[in-house]
Design a protein around this motif. Structure first.
Motif, PDB file in Angstrom:
ATOM      1  N   LYS A  68       1.966  -2.906  25.992  1.00  0.00           N
ATOM      2  CA  LYS A  68       1.806  -4.323  26.325  1.00  0.00           C
ATOM      3  C   LYS A  68       0.961  -4.972  25.230  1.00  0.00           C
ATOM      4  N   PHE A  69       1.560  -5.165  24.071  1.00  0.00           N
ATOM      5  CA  PHE A  69       0.794  -5.510  22.882  1.00  0.00           C
ATOM      6  C   PHE A  69       0.207  -6.920  22.928  1.00  0.00           C
ATOM      7  N   HIS A  70       0.967  -7.891  23.425  1.00  0.00           N
ATOM      8  CA  HIS A  70       0.450  -9.260  23.467  1.00  0.00           C
ATOM      9  C   HIS A  70      -0.709  -9.376  24.460  1.00  0.00           C
ATOM     10  N   GLU A  71      -0.581  -8.719  25.607  1.00  0.00           N
ATOM     11  CA  GLU A  71      -1.688  -8.717  26.566  1.00  0.00           C
ATOM     12  C   GLU A  71      -2.895  -7.984  25.987  1.00  0.00           C
ATOM     13  N   ALA A  72      -2.633  -6.904  25.256  1.00  0.00           N
ATOM     14  CA  ALA A  72      -3.726  -6.149  24.639  1.00  0.00           C
ATOM     15  C   ALA A  72      -4.469  -7.013  23.628  1.00  0.00           C
ATOM     16  N   LYS A  73      -3.721  -7.830  22.883  1.00  0.00           N
ATOM     17  CA  LYS A  73      -4.357  -8.705  21.898  1.00  0.00           C
ATOM     18  C   LYS A  73      -5.246  -9.735  22.584  1.00  0.00           C
ATOM     19  N   SER A  74      -4.764 -10.325  23.666  1.00  0.00           N
ATOM     20  CA  SER A  74      -5.570 -11.314  24.398  1.00  0.00           C
ATOM     21  C   SER A  74      -6.863 -10.692  24.913  1.00  0.00           C
ATOM     22  N   ALA A  75      -6.755  -9.481  25.454  1.00  0.00           N
ATOM     23  CA  ALA A  75      -7.947  -8.809  25.979  1.00  0.00           C
ATOM     24  C   ALA A  75      -8.930  -8.490  24.857  1.00  0.00           C
ATOM     25  N   MET A  76      -8.423  -8.039  23.703  1.00  0.00           N
ATOM     26  CA  MET A  76      -9.318  -7.708  22.594  1.00  0.00           C
ATOM     27  C   MET A  76      -9.967  -8.966  22.017  1.00  0.00           C
ATOM     28  N   LEU A  77      -9.240 -10.071  22.003  1.00  0.00           N
ATOM     29  CA  LEU A  77      -9.826 -11.334  21.555  1.00  0.00           C
ATOM     30  C   LEU A  77     -10.935 -11.785  22.499  1.00  0.00           C
ATOM     31  N   GLU A  78     -10.761 -11.515  23.796  1.00  0.00           N
ATOM     32  CA  GLU A  78     -11.814 -11.831  24.758  1.00  0.00           C
ATOM     33  C   GLU A  78     -13.045 -10.974  24.506  1.00  0.00           C
ATOM     34  N   SER A  79     -12.830  -9.702  24.174  1.00  0.00           N
ATOM     35  CA  SER A  79     -13.954  -8.831  23.830  1.00  0.00           C
ATOM     36  C   SER A  79     -14.686  -9.374  22.610  1.00  0.00           C
ATOM     37  N   LYS A  80     -13.925  -9.846  21.628  1.00  0.00           N
ATOM     38  CA  LYS A  80     -14.518 -10.423  20.417  1.00  0.00           C
ATOM     39  C   LYS A  80     -15.293 -11.693  20.750  1.00  0.00           C
ATOM     40  N   ARG A  81     -14.738 -12.522  21.633  1.00  0.00           N
ATOM     41  CA  ARG A  81     -15.430 -13.762  22.012  1.00  0.00           C
ATOM     42  C   ARG A  81     -16.771 -13.457  22.666  1.00  0.00           C
ATOM     43  N   ARG A  82     -16.777 -12.485  23.572  1.00  0.00           N
ATOM     44  CA  ARG A  82     -18.025 -12.141  24.247  1.00  0.00           C
ATOM     45  C   ARG A  82     -19.053 -11.601  23.259  1.00  0.00           C
ATOM     46  N   ARG A  83     -18.581 -10.833  22.284  1.00  0.00           N
ATOM     47  CA  ARG A  83     -19.504 -10.323  21.278  1.00  0.00           C
ATOM     48  C   ARG A  83     -20.050 -11.450  20.418  1.00  0.00           C
ATOM     49  N   ASP A  84     -19.191 -12.399  20.051  1.00  0.00           N
ATOM     50  CA  ASP A  84     -19.596 -13.453  19.127  1.00  0.00           C
ATOM     51  C   ASP A  84     -20.535 -14.479  19.751  1.00  0.00           C
ATOM     52  N   VAL A  85     -20.539 -14.585  21.095  1.00  0.00           N
ATOM     53  CA  VAL A  85     -21.449 -15.549  21.728  1.00  0.00           C
ATOM     54  C   VAL A  85     -22.826 -14.960  21.950  1.00  0.00           C
ATOM     55  N   GLY A  86     -23.057 -13.756  21.448  1.00  0.00           N
ATOM     56  CA  GLY A  86     -24.412 -13.240  21.500  1.00  0.00           C
ATOM     57  C   GLY A  86     -24.577 -11.867  22.085  1.00  0.00           C
ATOM     58  N   VAL A  87     -23.482 -11.257  22.599  1.00  0.00           N
ATOM     59  CA  VAL A  87     -23.583  -9.913  23.162  1.00  0.00           C
ATOM     60  C   VAL A  87     -23.351  -8.908  22.042  1.00  0.00           C
ATOM     61  N   ARG A  88     -24.427  -8.309  21.538  1.00  0.00           N
ATOM     62  CA  ARG A  88     -24.289  -7.387  20.408  1.00  0.00           C
ATOM     63  C   ARG A  88     -23.581  -6.112  20.835  1.00  0.00           C
ATOM     64  N   THR A  89     -22.650  -5.679  20.005  1.00  0.00           N
ATOM     65  CA  THR A  89     -21.950  -4.431  20.274  1.00  0.00           C
ATOM     66  C   THR A  89     -21.397  -3.900  18.961  1.00  0.00           C
ATOM     67  N   ASP A  90     -21.291  -2.592  18.861  1.00  0.00           N
ATOM     68  CA  ASP A  90     -20.754  -1.996  17.635  1.00  0.00           C
ATOM     69  C   ASP A  90     -19.327  -1.500  17.833  1.00  0.00           C
ATOM     70  N   LEU A  91     -18.622  -2.058  18.801  1.00  0.00           N
ATOM     71  CA  LEU A  91     -17.225  -1.683  19.019  1.00  0.00           C
ATOM     72  C   LEU A  91     -16.379  -2.092  17.808  1.00  0.00           C
ATOM     73  N   PRO A  92     -15.387  -1.258  17.434  1.00  0.00           N
ATOM     74  CA  PRO A  92     -14.535  -1.578  16.270  1.00  0.00           C
ATOM     75  C   PRO A  92     -13.457  -2.599  16.627  1.00  0.00           C
ATOM     76  N   ILE A  93     -13.872  -3.781  17.025  1.00  0.00           N
ATOM     77  CA  ILE A  93     -12.939  -4.781  17.548  1.00  0.00           C
ATOM     78  C   ILE A  93     -11.959  -5.241  16.484  1.00  0.00           C
ATOM     79  N   GLU A  94     -12.450  -5.513  15.272  1.00  0.00           N
ATOM     80  CA  GLU A  94     -11.561  -6.032  14.219  1.00  0.00           C
ATOM     81  C   GLU A  94     -10.465  -5.032  13.860  1.00  0.00           C
ATOM     82  N   SER A  95     -10.841  -3.756  13.738  1.00  0.00           N
ATOM     83  CA  SER A  95      -9.829  -2.757  13.389  1.00  0.00           C
ATOM     84  C   SER A  95      -8.800  -2.603  14.504  1.00  0.00           C
ATOM     85  N   LYS A  96      -9.250  -2.725  15.758  1.00  0.00           N
ATOM     86  CA  LYS A  96      -8.304  -2.646  16.875  1.00  0.00           C
ATOM     87  C   LYS A  96      -7.366  -3.845  16.872  1.00  0.00           C
ATOM     88  N   LEU A  97      -7.885  -5.016  16.538  1.00  0.00           N
ATOM     89  CA  LEU A  97      -7.019  -6.199  16.457  1.00  0.00           C
ATOM     90  C   LEU A  97      -5.977  -6.036  15.354  1.00  0.00           C
TER      91      LEU A  97
END
Length: 667
Positions: free
Chosen positions: A467-496
């Motif tokens: 389910k690639f399109h749904e997976a992309k939306s979920a990963m973008l949400e993870s990125k949004r949460r990280r970018d608003v101030g929740v620090r995390t070292d998850l490899p979000i960009e590589s997964k995207l």
């Protein structure tokens, strides 16, 4: 500064005035001289100045060291302020803790003016760190806050309350030490001072604003401009961080839980970037503090994306003191629990990547598993570092079903434990049961878990289902949460990037050939093979799997790849009734080739050297056949041609009847 021609004259004039004020401040700071002279102390520079006292860096000529000296200004050198200074010194001298500034001496200068000599702390206040650009990571700020809570826990244990906790009073030393400063408003609950209690309730607590005490050892001018100043009189404390009972002048109700409120307010400042009360009007701020009007602060906390920390801050700032944590020790304990849980989640989520095909293919090494003695030592070391739950998860990685059963049992016992939902989701992904993992992880969203790890895990479960399109939306949400101030070292960009590649491959899957991607590395070829597998194009997926195997030079690394492709890709397809007979035939034929190549490599290597750990480990895997049980039913599967079934039987019999098998079974 902008060019003068680009701005209205009044704006330029205001900028020039601001520059003039800053230059004037610098001049004042460089020309300040102490109001007194003393034979023992050489006054080096002024550190901080408030409305009541001043602090100087001095050189102690007797002890040949630098220290800090605090004394009253002429305008506040009276009986009451002297008593306050002496009480502060005596209270701090009682509090022997790494997080509280040590007092060296309470004495008088030659002119009988009292002073307090204390340790000179080099560094910055938490306020200065918060205002730096960029500020430190949230993790660092929370560590500083935790140390401050531990220092206050010690003070509360000694029945001492601070009554003026704020970022400007939390000093962070050059080597990471954290110390609570300025105990000028501190109170000994076991020996209350009569002067602390007003003779009658104030008619209007606003009158207290007529006096401002700047006893903060490291209070900055910017702090003063922001109205984060200490108010004394019937109201004690700093309005921006003040509890309702303090703001109302209720001295009798001001206790450890008032400090707890201030700690929650400091945490609010760390999480949201602003204290609970931030209106520039002190009168309005004081009234808000008296009424406990925290709607704005609570909204900011809810948007910050740090649910657990925000919940702790909100509970500390409860209007009713009875609803707050009892003291700083309880706050420190809750913080420790939050940090421990976050650490567990980080460890657990890393295990997701460790058992998905791409990471296994790139990261496993058979000879590491062969060194059983060193592995045993690693397990012991790991057990000492992790809590029992995470330890069991890590040790059961080769058998994820065991971890899954363990966590499901725990979840049945504690159905409201969000951590267990999280770990069950991780275990399901590790067990390649991605649809079940998706359902469990979506329950975390229902439970209002706002960490970026949740959509990250959801994206992983969706990706492995195709389910690639749904997976992309979920990963973008993870990125949004990280970018608003929740620090995390998850490899979000590589997964995207991986998800985007799968989306592009799926769009042109009908015309896809290995020649188009011959230059791709092994990792990307794995992603393409997985995408084709999800689209049901098994023959194409086999082609890309074979291409990536060719690209691996090391024979035993290649063997790891083959084994993992069989135990994940092939098994998940061959047990499915939806697979076409043509695809089933092609996949079974590929398994025969892969299995034969592995047995040939292990046999050839052991013939040359019987003591070769990687080859021994590989042969053990083939003979034991724990991961290859799905191949045996294929021998009687009429949907596969008799020729391919005969070839499969031949290679399985060769492994079973080999001399290596007899030696393995005897061992």
């Amino acid at each position: 500064m902008a060019q003068a021609g680009d701005l209205p004259a009044e704006v330029v004039l205001e900028e020039l005035r601001e520059i003039h004020r800053e230059l004037q401040e610098r001049a004042e700071n460089t020309t300040k001289t102490p109001l007194i002279q003393d034979a023992r102390y050489e006054f080096v520079e002024e550190i901080a100045r408030g409305g009541a006292a001043v602090v100087w860096r001095v050189r102690d000529r007797h002890l040949q060291r630098e220290t800090a000296v605090k004394y009253l200004l002429d305008s506040n050198d009276n009986h009451d302020m002297r008593g306050r200074l002496e009480r502060e010194a005596r209270l701090c001298a009682r509090l022997v803790h790494p997080g509280i500034v040590p007092i060296h001496e309470l004495s008088q200068f030659a002119d009988k003016r009292p002073f307090v000599s204390m340790k000179l702390v080099e560094g910055k206040t938490l306020l200065q760190l918060l205002e730096s650009n960029p500020p430190p990571p949230l993790r660092t700020l929370v560590e500083i806050f935790t140390k401050a809570c531990q220092a206050m826990a010690y003070a509360h244990q000694k029945d001492v309350i601070h009554r003026d906790l704020k970022p400007g009073n939390i000093m962070v030393g050059s080597f990471g030490e954290v110390q609570i400063m300025d105990w000028g408003l501190a109170k000994d609950l076991s020996h209350p001072v009569a002067s602390d209690v007003p003779s009658a309730p104030p008619q209007d607590a606003i009158v207290a604003l007529n006096r401002v005490d700047g006893c903060d050892l490291h209070e900055t001018r910017r702090d003063l401009r922001k109205k984060e100043t200490t108010v004394v009189g019937t109201v004690l404390g700093t309005i921006a961080y003040m509890s309702p009972e303090q703001a109302s002048g209720n001295i009798d109700l001001t206790d450890k839980r008032s400090d707890v409120f201030a700690l929650g307010a400091v945490l609010c400042r760390i999480i949201t970037g602003a204290p609970p009360y931030q209106n520039g009007n002190q009168e309005l701020m004081l009234r808000q503090a008296q009424r406990g009007e925290l709607n704005d602060a609570l909204e900011r906390l809810a948007r910050a994306g740090q649910r657990r920390l925000a919940t702790l801050a909100a509970s500390c700032m409860a209007f009713d003191p009875e609803l707050r944590p009892a003291d700083a020790s309880e706050v420190a304990c809750r913080l420790a629990s939050i940090q421990k849980l976050q650490q567990r989640q980080k460890v657990a989520i890393r295990m997701v990547g460790a058992l998905t095909l791409v990471t296994i293919v790139l990261g496993l090494s058979l000879w590491v598993a062969a060194k059983r003695a060193s592995l045993a030592q690693s397990e012991i070391k790991l057990a000492n570092q992790l809590d029992p739950k995470t330890f069991k998860l890590v040790l059961r990685v080769p058998k994820p079903e065991l971890a899954l059963n363990f966590y499901r049992e725990m979840l049945e016992k504690s159905p409201d434990d969000t951590e267990m939902y999280y770990l069950v989701g991780v275990a399901l992904i590790n067990a390649t049961r991605f649809d079940e993992a998706e359902n469990v992880i979506r329950q975390l969203a229902v439970l209002d878990i706002h960490e970026p790890e949740v959509p990250y895990l959801l994206s992983e479960s969706l990706y492995w289902q195709g389910k690639f399109h749904e997976a992309k939306s979920a990963m973008l949400e993870s990125k949004r949460r990280r970018d608003v101030g929740v620090r995390t070292d998850l490899p979000i960009e590589s997964k995207l990037d991986r998800i985007q590649l799968s989306i592009e491959v799926a769009a042109k899957s009908e015309t896809l050939t290995t020649a188009d991607y011959a230059s791709f590395d092994v990792s990307k070829l794995c992603d393409i093979a997985h995408t084709l597998h999800c689209l049901g194009k098994i023959e194409n997926a086999i082609e890309f799997n074979n291409l990536l195997l060719v690209k691996v030079d090391d024979e035993f690394h290649r063997s790891v790849l083959r084994h993992q492709i069989m135990t994940t890709f092939a098994r998940s397809n061959l047990v499915s009734d939806k697979l076409s007979n043509e695809s089933r035939e092609a996949l079974c034929r590929a398994c025969v080739v892969w299995l034969g190549e592995q047995f040939e490599l292990a046999s050839r290597t052991l013939k040359a050297s019987s003591q070769h750990p990687p080859a021994q480990q590989l042969m053990g895997l083939l003979i034991e056949g724990t991961d290859l049980g799905f191949l045996k039913p294929l021998l009687d599967d009429k949907r596969i041609s008799s020729e391919v079934r005969a070839d499969l039987r031949a290679v399985l019999d060769e492994i079973r009847t080999s001399s290596y098998a007899n030696n393995f079974l005897q061992t």
